[in-house]
Scaffold this motif. Sequence first.
Motif, PDB file in Angstrom:
ATOM      1  N   GLU A 187       0.868  -1.253  -0.116  1.00 24.96           N
ATOM      2  CA  GLU A 187      -0.143  -0.074   0.042  1.00 24.96           C
ATOM      3  C   GLU A 187       0.784   1.257   0.090  1.00 24.96           C
ATOM      4  O   GLU A 187       0.320   2.162   0.343  1.00 24.96           O
ATOM      5  CB  GLU A 187      -0.999  -0.020   1.379  1.00 24.96           C
ATOM      6  CG  GLU A 187      -2.122  -1.382   1.153  1.00 24.96           C
ATOM      7  CD  GLU A 187      -2.789  -1.177   2.371  1.00 24.96           C
ATOM      8  OE1 GLU A 187      -3.397  -0.110   2.767  1.00 24.96           O
ATOM      9  OE2 GLU A 187      -3.332  -2.118   2.756  1.00 24.96           O
ATOM     10  N   GLN A 188       1.900   1.180  -0.562  1.00 20.95           N
ATOM     11  CA  GLN A 188       2.833   2.305  -0.464  1.00 20.95           C
ATOM     12  C   GLN A 188       2.297   3.068  -1.763  1.00 20.95           C
ATOM     13  O   GLN A 188       1.908   2.970  -2.858  1.00 20.95           O
ATOM     14  CB  GLN A 188       4.479   2.080  -0.928  1.00 20.95           C
ATOM     15  CG  GLN A 188       4.908   1.462   0.336  1.00 20.95           C
ATOM     16  CD  GLN A 188       6.644   1.263   0.300  1.00 20.95           C
ATOM     17  OE1 GLN A 188       7.026   1.957  -0.774  1.00 20.95           O
ATOM     18  NE2 GLN A 188       7.013   0.767   1.250  1.00 20.95           N
ATOM     19  N   LYS A 189       2.267   4.606  -1.759  1.00 22.93           N
ATOM     20  CA  LYS A 189       1.984   5.336  -2.752  1.00 22.93           C
ATOM     21  C   LYS A 189       3.004   6.365  -3.130  1.00 22.93           C
ATOM     22  O   LYS A 189       3.808   6.737  -2.257  1.00 22.93           O
ATOM     23  CB  LYS A 189       0.780   6.246  -2.214  1.00 22.93           C
ATOM     24  CG  LYS A 189      -0.467   5.024  -1.750  1.00 22.93           C
ATOM     25  CD  LYS A 189      -1.633   5.960  -1.283  1.00 22.93           C
ATOM     26  CE  LYS A 189      -3.024   5.101  -1.006  1.00 22.93           C
ATOM     27  NZ  LYS A 189      -4.027   5.711  -0.139  1.00 22.93           N
ATOM     28  N   PRO A 190       3.063   6.746  -4.383  1.00 22.91           N
ATOM     29  CA  PRO A 190       1.974   6.499  -5.703  1.00 22.91           C
ATOM     30  C   PRO A 190       2.106   5.106  -5.973  1.00 22.91           C
ATOM     31  O   PRO A 190       1.062   4.610  -6.604  1.00 22.91           O
ATOM     32  CB  PRO A 190       2.405   7.619  -6.524  1.00 22.91           C
ATOM     33  CG  PRO A 190       4.021   7.729  -6.183  1.00 22.91           C
ATOM     34  CD  PRO A 190       3.945   7.414  -5.146  1.00 22.91           C
ATOM     35  N   SER A 191       2.998   4.266  -5.888  1.00 23.40           N
ATOM     36  CA  SER A 191       3.308   2.865  -6.302  1.00 23.40           C
ATOM     37  C   SER A 191       3.701   2.179  -5.457  1.00 23.40           C
ATOM     38  O   SER A 191       4.531   2.358  -4.820  1.00 23.40           O
ATOM     39  CB  SER A 191       3.903   3.061  -7.531  1.00 23.40           C
ATOM     40  OG  SER A 191       3.488   3.584  -8.745  1.00 23.40           O
ATOM     41  N   CYS A 192       3.074   0.841  -5.178  1.00 24.62           N
ATOM     42  CA  CYS A 192       3.696  -0.078  -4.332  1.00 24.62           C
ATOM     43  C   CYS A 192       4.711  -0.978  -4.951  1.00 24.62           C
ATOM     44  O   CYS A 192       4.989  -0.798  -6.121  1.00 24.62           O
ATOM     45  CB  CYS A 192       2.405  -1.023  -3.816  1.00 24.62           C
ATOM     46  SG  CYS A 192       2.013  -2.426  -5.449  1.00 24.62           S
ATOM     47  N   ARG A 193       5.499  -1.531  -4.112  1.00 20.55           N
ATOM     48  CA  ARG A 193       6.500  -2.125  -4.561  1.00 20.55           C
ATOM     49  C   ARG A 193       6.421  -3.472  -5.442  1.00 20.55           C
ATOM     50  O   ARG A 193       7.044  -3.312  -6.385  1.00 20.55           O
ATOM     51  CB  ARG A 193       7.411  -2.871  -3.235  1.00 20.55           C
ATOM     52  CG  ARG A 193       8.013  -1.867  -2.305  1.00 20.55           C
ATOM     53  CD  ARG A 193       8.788  -2.322  -1.087  1.00 20.55           C
ATOM     54  NE  ARG A 193       9.079  -1.735  -0.305  1.00 20.55           N
ATOM     55  CZ  ARG A 193       9.787  -2.018   0.899  1.00 20.55           C
ATOM     56  NH1 ARG A 193       9.959  -3.308   1.164  1.00 20.55           N
ATOM     57  NH2 ARG A 193      10.183  -0.795   1.780  1.00 20.55           N
ATOM     58  N   ALA A 194       5.292  -3.828  -5.322  1.00 16.51           N
ATOM     59  CA  ALA A 194       5.021  -5.100  -6.342  1.00 16.51           C
ATOM     60  C   ALA A 194       4.908  -4.597  -7.780  1.00 16.51           C
ATOM     61  O   ALA A 194       5.203  -5.168  -8.837  1.00 16.51           O
ATOM     62  CB  ALA A 194       3.880  -6.082  -5.845  1.00 16.51           C
ATOM     63  N   CYS A 195       3.882  -3.524  -7.903  1.00 15.85           N
ATOM     64  CA  CYS A 195       3.881  -2.912  -9.099  1.00 15.85           C
ATOM     65  C   CYS A 195       5.198  -2.325  -9.863  1.00 15.85           C
ATOM     66  O   CYS A 195       5.252  -2.316 -10.949  1.00 15.85           O
ATOM     67  CB  CYS A 195       2.923  -1.773  -8.794  1.00 15.85           C
ATOM     68  SG  CYS A 195       1.050  -2.268  -8.673  1.00 15.85           S
ATOM     69  N   VAL A 196       6.226  -1.616  -9.007  1.00 13.59           N
ATOM     70  CA  VAL A 196       7.202  -1.056  -9.423  1.00 13.59           C
ATOM     71  C   VAL A 196       8.102  -2.241  -9.750  1.00 13.59           C
ATOM     72  O   VAL A 196       8.780  -1.953 -10.977  1.00 13.59           O
ATOM     73  CB  VAL A 196       7.840  -0.109  -8.087  1.00 13.59           C
ATOM     74  CG1 VAL A 196       9.389   0.198  -8.723  1.00 13.59           C
ATOM     75  CG2 VAL A 196       7.235   1.118  -7.679  1.00 13.59           C
TER      76      VAL A 196
END
Length: 444
Positions: free
Chosen positions: A45-54
């Motif tokens: 749930e990190q914003k603006p992008s979570c680690r998995a999406c990065v």
Amino acid sequence: MNGSTASQSPEAISRGLHGPQRRRPHRKTKTGCTECRRRRVKCDEQKPSCRACVRRAVPCKYTTEYRIIKDVATDVSLELPLAPDTLASPLPNGPSPPLSSLAPHGSPVRPPQEISALSDGPCCPTACAFIIDDLVLLHQWTWSTSLSICREPSCADIWQRLFPEVGLRHPFVFHAILSVAALHLVHSHGTGDGPYVARAAEHHNEGLRGFRQSLASITEANSEALFVWSLLNMIYVFGVSRRRGVDTDCSLARHSHKDLVLGIEWIPMIRGIEAVLHPTFNYLLFGRMKRILSLGNWDDLEPGPAAAYQGPDGYLCCTRETWKNSNDAETYDQALRILRKCRMFIQQFETMDAATLAEWGYNRAWSGPLMFIHFAPQSYFTLLHQRQPPALVLFAYFGALLHGIRDHWFMEGLGKEIVEVVAHLLGSYWRPWISWPIEYVGLD
């Protein structure tokens, strides 16, 4: 036991004997990004992008809209809690149960904290946003606001229960209910110009948007909703006009205070209710709303000649002198006749026996004065907004009638203010013609 086994820990040996270890159960979250929720993996749930999406180089998006309210357009009946004696003896001016009763014990009521809700269906073509703290406003409506508007037991259930039920089918009505409740909460609890004033305007604007969409196609299915919204909108506009200097509605800020008092907003609004009612009036008249649509013996009332021009009716009849040479005399005569009928309608309740009064109770509070706005000719209101002296003189008498229902919070002070504005506009020359309204509202 071989060497590899001997080197293993007791916990590892135990896992081998009992098979593969099950995953520990965990609580699922609905606040992660849409991509992680789609893949059903934990999101940091990190914003603006979570680690998995990065890590996967994919777009990371979050949504705050959760489907909390579903299918409000389905066939449901709202059963709101009622005190055992609510309908038997309403307390219109008393406070509602403490707002803190909706919060955990000992927790103060806080300003609105927004959570969105979606509602789709045939009656709600667009997304409808409500917040958890709107429960405070629904509570206010159920226990206080509805009873402050309708003070008669024979009709209280329509405002208290039926209106919210219509609101569940048509969210624009629900927005209107909450907008009026928010204004009443501010008024009754003295909370100043806080967040609920702004929330009232937000609900009103949302309700207005839905009303305009539904107005494009008036049917029996939405006729109740359109009628209910029109009534609530009238109360909202009156309530807002009583809060001078407060930025609750930008549309009201476009006009001067005198124009607002003289009805530049609320007169067209009241007269416009007829356009909403006309296509399905018979359906409404014999339906669930019939008790607040009947005008009783209005059609049978006919004012006669003023007896020696005595009393308020005598003063009212004397106003004919102000237009005796006017080209608009016929219009003023019609408006005078309606105003005198309104006085007759109101006066009859002073001598009516208790049994008959109980039957009339549902519609006698504000019908009398406001029927002038509904039945007076449109040409009169054109003359009024041109500020023609005879039209203003008659409007001062209307203000005196309105002063009689000043104990309703949304009408508080309006009648007196009308007389005051008219007196200021007319000046000393015309003052003798409005001496009775001036005295009646207490300006002298």
